[in-house]
Motif scaffolding. Structure first.
Motif, mmCIF file in Angstrom:
data_model
loop_
_atom_site.group_PDB
_atom_site.id
_atom_site.type_symbol
_atom_site.label_atom_id
_atom_site.label_comp_id
_atom_site.label_asym_id
_atom_site.label_seq_id
_atom_site.Cartn_x
_atom_site.Cartn_y
_atom_site.Cartn_z
ATOM 1 N N GLN A 289 0.852 -1.192 0.000
ATOM 2 C CA GLN A 289 0.000 0.000 0.000
ATOM 3 C C GLN A 289 0.885 1.238 0.000
ATOM 4 O OE1 GLN A 289 -3.381 0.589 0.222
ATOM 5 N NE2 GLN A 289 -4.129 -1.505 0.312
ATOM 6 N N ALA A 290 0.515 2.243 -0.793
ATOM 7 C CA ALA A 290 1.263 3.502 -0.793
ATOM 8 C C ALA A 290 0.863 4.312 0.431
ATOM 9 C CB ALA A 290 0.985 4.277 -2.073
ATOM 10 N N GLN A 291 1.498 4.026 1.544
ATOM 11 C CA GLN A 291 1.192 4.697 2.815
ATOM 12 C C GLN A 291 2.488 5.066 3.519
ATOM 13 O OE1 GLN A 291 -1.125 1.747 4.857
ATOM 14 N NE2 GLN A 291 -2.986 2.203 3.701
ATOM 15 N N ALA A 292 2.405 6.119 4.323
ATOM 16 C CA ALA A 292 3.610 6.622 4.990
ATOM 17 C C ALA A 292 4.273 5.550 5.864
ATOM 18 C CB ALA A 292 3.255 7.845 5.837
ATOM 19 N N ASP A 293 3.493 4.645 6.435
ATOM 20 C CA ASP A 293 4.101 3.625 7.306
ATOM 21 C C ASP A 293 4.701 2.458 6.519
ATOM 22 O OD1 ASP A 293 1.793 2.411 6.491
ATOM 23 O OD2 ASP A 293 0.963 2.087 8.496
ATOM 24 N N ARG A 294 4.707 2.569 5.199
ATOM 25 C CA ARG A 294 5.367 1.554 4.368
ATOM 26 C C ARG A 294 6.726 2.031 3.850
ATOM 27 N NH1 ARG A 294 2.656 -1.466 6.634
ATOM 28 N NH2 ARG A 294 0.786 -2.539 5.903
ATOM 29 N N VAL A 295 7.130 3.225 4.251
ATOM 30 C CA VAL A 295 8.428 3.749 3.794
ATOM 31 C C VAL A 295 9.541 3.003 4.518
ATOM 32 C CG1 VAL A 295 9.940 5.773 3.764
ATOM 33 C CG2 VAL A 295 7.486 6.032 3.279
ATOM 34 N N ILE A 296 10.468 2.415 3.749
ATOM 35 C CA ILE A 296 11.563 1.691 4.405
ATOM 36 C C ILE A 296 12.930 2.307 4.120
ATOM 37 C CG2 ILE A 296 10.358 -0.519 4.591
ATOM 38 C CD1 ILE A 296 11.903 -1.463 2.120
ATOM 39 N N GLU A 297 13.006 3.240 3.190
ATOM 40 C CA GLU A 297 14.286 3.883 2.894
ATOM 41 C C GLU A 297 14.032 5.204 2.195
ATOM 42 O OE1 GLU A 297 17.212 1.148 1.023
ATOM 43 O OE2 GLU A 297 17.958 2.981 0.073
ATOM 44 N N THR A 298 14.878 6.214 2.489
ATOM 45 C CA THR A 298 14.677 7.536 1.867
ATOM 46 C C THR A 298 16.009 8.147 1.435
ATOM 47 O OG1 THR A 298 14.752 8.555 4.056
ATOM 48 C CG2 THR A 298 12.565 8.088 3.153
ATOM 49 N N LEU A 299 17.009 7.322 1.205
ATOM 50 C CA LEU A 299 18.352 7.871 0.973
ATOM 51 C C LEU A 299 18.442 8.654 -0.342
ATOM 52 C CD1 LEU A 299 21.026 8.161 2.266
ATOM 53 C CD2 LEU A 299 21.777 6.023 1.202
ATOM 54 N N ARG A 300 18.214 8.016 -1.459
ATOM 55 C CA ARG A 300 18.287 8.720 -2.748
ATOM 56 C C ARG A 300 16.940 8.798 -3.440
ATOM 57 N NH1 ARG A 300 22.623 5.709 -2.411
ATOM 58 N NH2 ARG A 300 24.536 6.833 -2.044
ATOM 59 N N CYS A 301 16.027 7.963 -2.965
ATOM 60 C CA CYS A 301 14.676 7.969 -3.507
ATOM 61 C C CYS A 301 13.790 7.425 -2.394
ATOM 62 C CB CYS A 301 14.589 7.064 -4.747
ATOM 63 S SG CYS A 301 14.984 5.335 -4.404
ATOM 64 N N THR A 302 12.504 7.355 -2.637
ATOM 65 C CA THR A 302 11.610 6.799 -1.622
ATOM 66 C C THR A 302 11.322 5.344 -1.964
ATOM 67 O OG1 THR A 302 10.672 8.964 -1.208
ATOM 68 C CG2 THR A 302 9.376 7.066 -0.494
ATOM 69 N N VAL A 303 11.622 4.467 -0.997
ATOM 70 C CA VAL A 303 11.435 3.033 -1.181
ATOM 71 C C VAL A 303 10.329 2.567 -0.241
ATOM 72 C CG1 VAL A 303 12.544 0.770 -1.138
ATOM 73 C CG2 VAL A 303 13.913 2.806 -1.674
ATOM 74 N N LEU A 304 9.358 1.851 -0.803
ATOM 75 C CA LEU A 304 8.288 1.276 0.008
ATOM 76 C C LEU A 304 8.506 -0.221 0.137
ATOM 77 C CD1 LEU A 304 5.117 3.018 -1.527
ATOM 78 C CD2 LEU A 304 6.552 3.800 0.369
ATOM 79 N N GLY A 305 8.068 -0.784 1.260
ATOM 80 C CA GLY A 305 8.202 -2.219 1.434
ATOM 81 C C GLY A 305 7.104 -2.758 2.334
ATOM 82 N N SER A 306 6.829 -4.049 2.137
ATOM 83 C CA SER A 306 5.852 -4.749 2.968
ATOM 84 C C SER A 306 6.167 -6.233 2.852
ATOM 85 C CB SER A 306 4.435 -4.455 2.471
ATOM 86 O OG SER A 306 3.494 -5.139 3.257
ATOM 87 N N SER B 12 11.262 0.649 -5.351
ATOM 88 C CA SER B 12 12.023 1.894 -5.237
ATOM 89 C C SER B 12 11.494 2.974 -6.164
ATOM 90 C CB SER B 12 13.500 1.633 -5.598
ATOM 91 O OG SER B 12 14.081 0.723 -4.708
ATOM 92 N N THR B 13 11.793 4.210 -5.777
ATOM 93 C CA THR B 13 11.551 5.400 -6.620
ATOM 94 C C THR B 13 10.065 5.505 -6.989
ATOM 95 O OG1 THR B 13 13.772 4.973 -7.485
ATOM 96 C CG2 THR B 13 12.569 6.765 -8.490
ATOM 97 N N VAL B 14 9.245 5.532 -5.942
ATOM 98 C CA VAL B 14 7.796 5.651 -6.146
ATOM 99 C C VAL B 14 7.356 7.111 -6.224
ATOM 100 C CG1 VAL B 14 7.279 3.455 -5.014
ATOM 101 C CG2 VAL B 14 7.361 5.548 -3.651
ATOM 102 N N GLU B 15 8.265 8.057 -5.902
ATOM 103 C CA GLU B 15 7.836 9.436 -5.655
ATOM 104 C C GLU B 15 7.324 10.180 -6.886
ATOM 105 O OE1 GLU B 15 10.837 8.152 -5.001
ATOM 106 O OE2 GLU B 15 12.455 9.435 -5.756
ATOM 107 N N HIS B 16 7.846 9.878 -8.056
ATOM 108 C CA HIS B 16 7.398 10.649 -9.228
ATOM 109 C C HIS B 16 6.000 10.223 -9.663
ATOM 110 C CE1 HIS B 16 11.940 11.314 -10.185
ATOM 111 N NE2 HIS B 16 11.549 11.929 -9.094
ATOM 112 N N LEU B 17 5.734 8.945 -9.630
ATOM 113 C CA LEU B 17 4.378 8.475 -9.931
ATOM 114 C C LEU B 17 3.388 8.993 -8.879
ATOM 115 C CD1 LEU B 17 2.153 6.823 -11.256
ATOM 116 C CD2 LEU B 17 3.082 4.779 -10.178
ATOM 117 N N LEU B 18 3.797 8.950 -7.603
ATOM 118 C CA LEU B 18 2.891 9.434 -6.548
ATOM 119 C C LEU B 18 2.668 10.940 -6.655
ATOM 120 C CD1 LEU B 18 4.008 7.299 -3.469
ATOM 121 C CD2 LEU B 18 1.992 6.995 -4.921
ATOM 122 N N SER B 19 3.680 11.656 -7.110
ATOM 123 C CA SER B 19 3.510 13.097 -7.329
ATOM 124 C C SER B 19 2.467 13.345 -8.410
ATOM 125 C CB SER B 19 4.848 13.725 -7.724
ATOM 126 O OG SER B 19 4.699 15.112 -7.944
#
Ligand SMILES: [Zn+2]
Length: 264
Positions: A40-57, A63-70
């Protein structure tokens, strides 16, 4: 209904990925369907933010979900299934345009927030979010660099019935960027494997390569990233948002605070 299918490489992993965007019924949220499972694209699924936003479950990560979410934030898309076959979303041209242009425009989902929120980081970085009648986003970057210096970008969608306003034309096309010294280090470290002049602006001491689309394209891209990360809260706040030197880490911390507001 399928909106579009996009294929390309991830900028960090260099791995190919095909992503199919499909409408979901209201209330479903944004869901990434990966070979390892659903995220799920939710804030509590963020597992890394070093060079891009990575979601995990569980076993799944993306990785690199931020441009699509924008693009979803700017287009007001709250329900979407994104089926992927790789570990990182395609970088496309380094902007959100390739995602935003295939999504329909829906009313923006704005919510009133009860009190100001602020997150702070190193080197004077902060994001402040003040309750207001409408949404305005101001994003500043500051680099000690002869070419870049300080840049400011603003986005203010028109009031209700809220639309994305100028998101599609003025924010979505802003590309990701890297400084030539850093890019060389990343490549030497085996990172930025998918990066090229087709999907990123390289900042040299005296020029941008390829040329910029907007004089303040770098600040606009940071604003684009901020919107994408904040969309992990599931809404945008009715607020004046002031971001100074934002990063994925700061953005996601603010998204987490927003997502934990108890609206009753
Ligand atoms: Zn970005």
């Amino acid at each position: 209904m399928i909106y579009a299918t996009r294929t390309g490489v991830g900028i960090h992993t260099g791995q190919p990925c095909t992503a199919t965007l499909e409408a979901l019924p209201p209330g479903s949220g944004i869901v990434f369907d990966t070979p390892q499972g659903i995220i799920q694209a939710q804030a509590d699924r963020v597992i890394e933010t070093l060079r891009c936003t990575v979601l995990g479950s569980g076993e799944a990560r993306l990785s690199t979900v931020e441009h699509l979410l924008s693009a979803c934030a700017g287009r007001g898309i709250r329900d979407l299934k994104v089926t992927v076959d790789g570990p990182e979303l395609p970088i496309l041209d380094g902007s959100a345009a390739g995602w935003a242009e295939v999504l329909p425009q829906s009313p923006l989902h704005l919510r009133e927030i009860p009190e100001p929120l602020i997150v702070t980081g190193k080197g004077g970085a902060f994001i402040a979010c003040f309750p207001a009648e409408k949404l305005t986003v101001t994003c500043a970057i500051a680099f000690e660099h002869p070419l870049v210096g300080t840049q400011v970008a603003r986005w203010e969608p028109p009031p209700a019935p809220a639309s994305g306003g100028a998101y599609l034309e003025e924010i979505a096309p802003a590309r990701t960027f890297g400084f030539i010294e850093e890019v060389q280090k990343l490549l030497d470290a085996g990172l930025a494997k998918g990066g090229s002049l087709d999907n990123a602006v390289i900042v040299h001491q005296d020029r941008y390569e390829p040329p910029l689309r907007f004089a303040n394209e770098l600040a606009r891209h940071k604003l684009l990233d901020l919107l994408g990360d904040l969309w992990l809260a599931g809404f945008l706040p009715k607020a004046d948002i002031i971001a100074m030197k934002p990063s994925h880490g700061l953005n996601c911390r603010l998204a987490s605070l927003l997502s934990r507001i108890d609206f009753e």
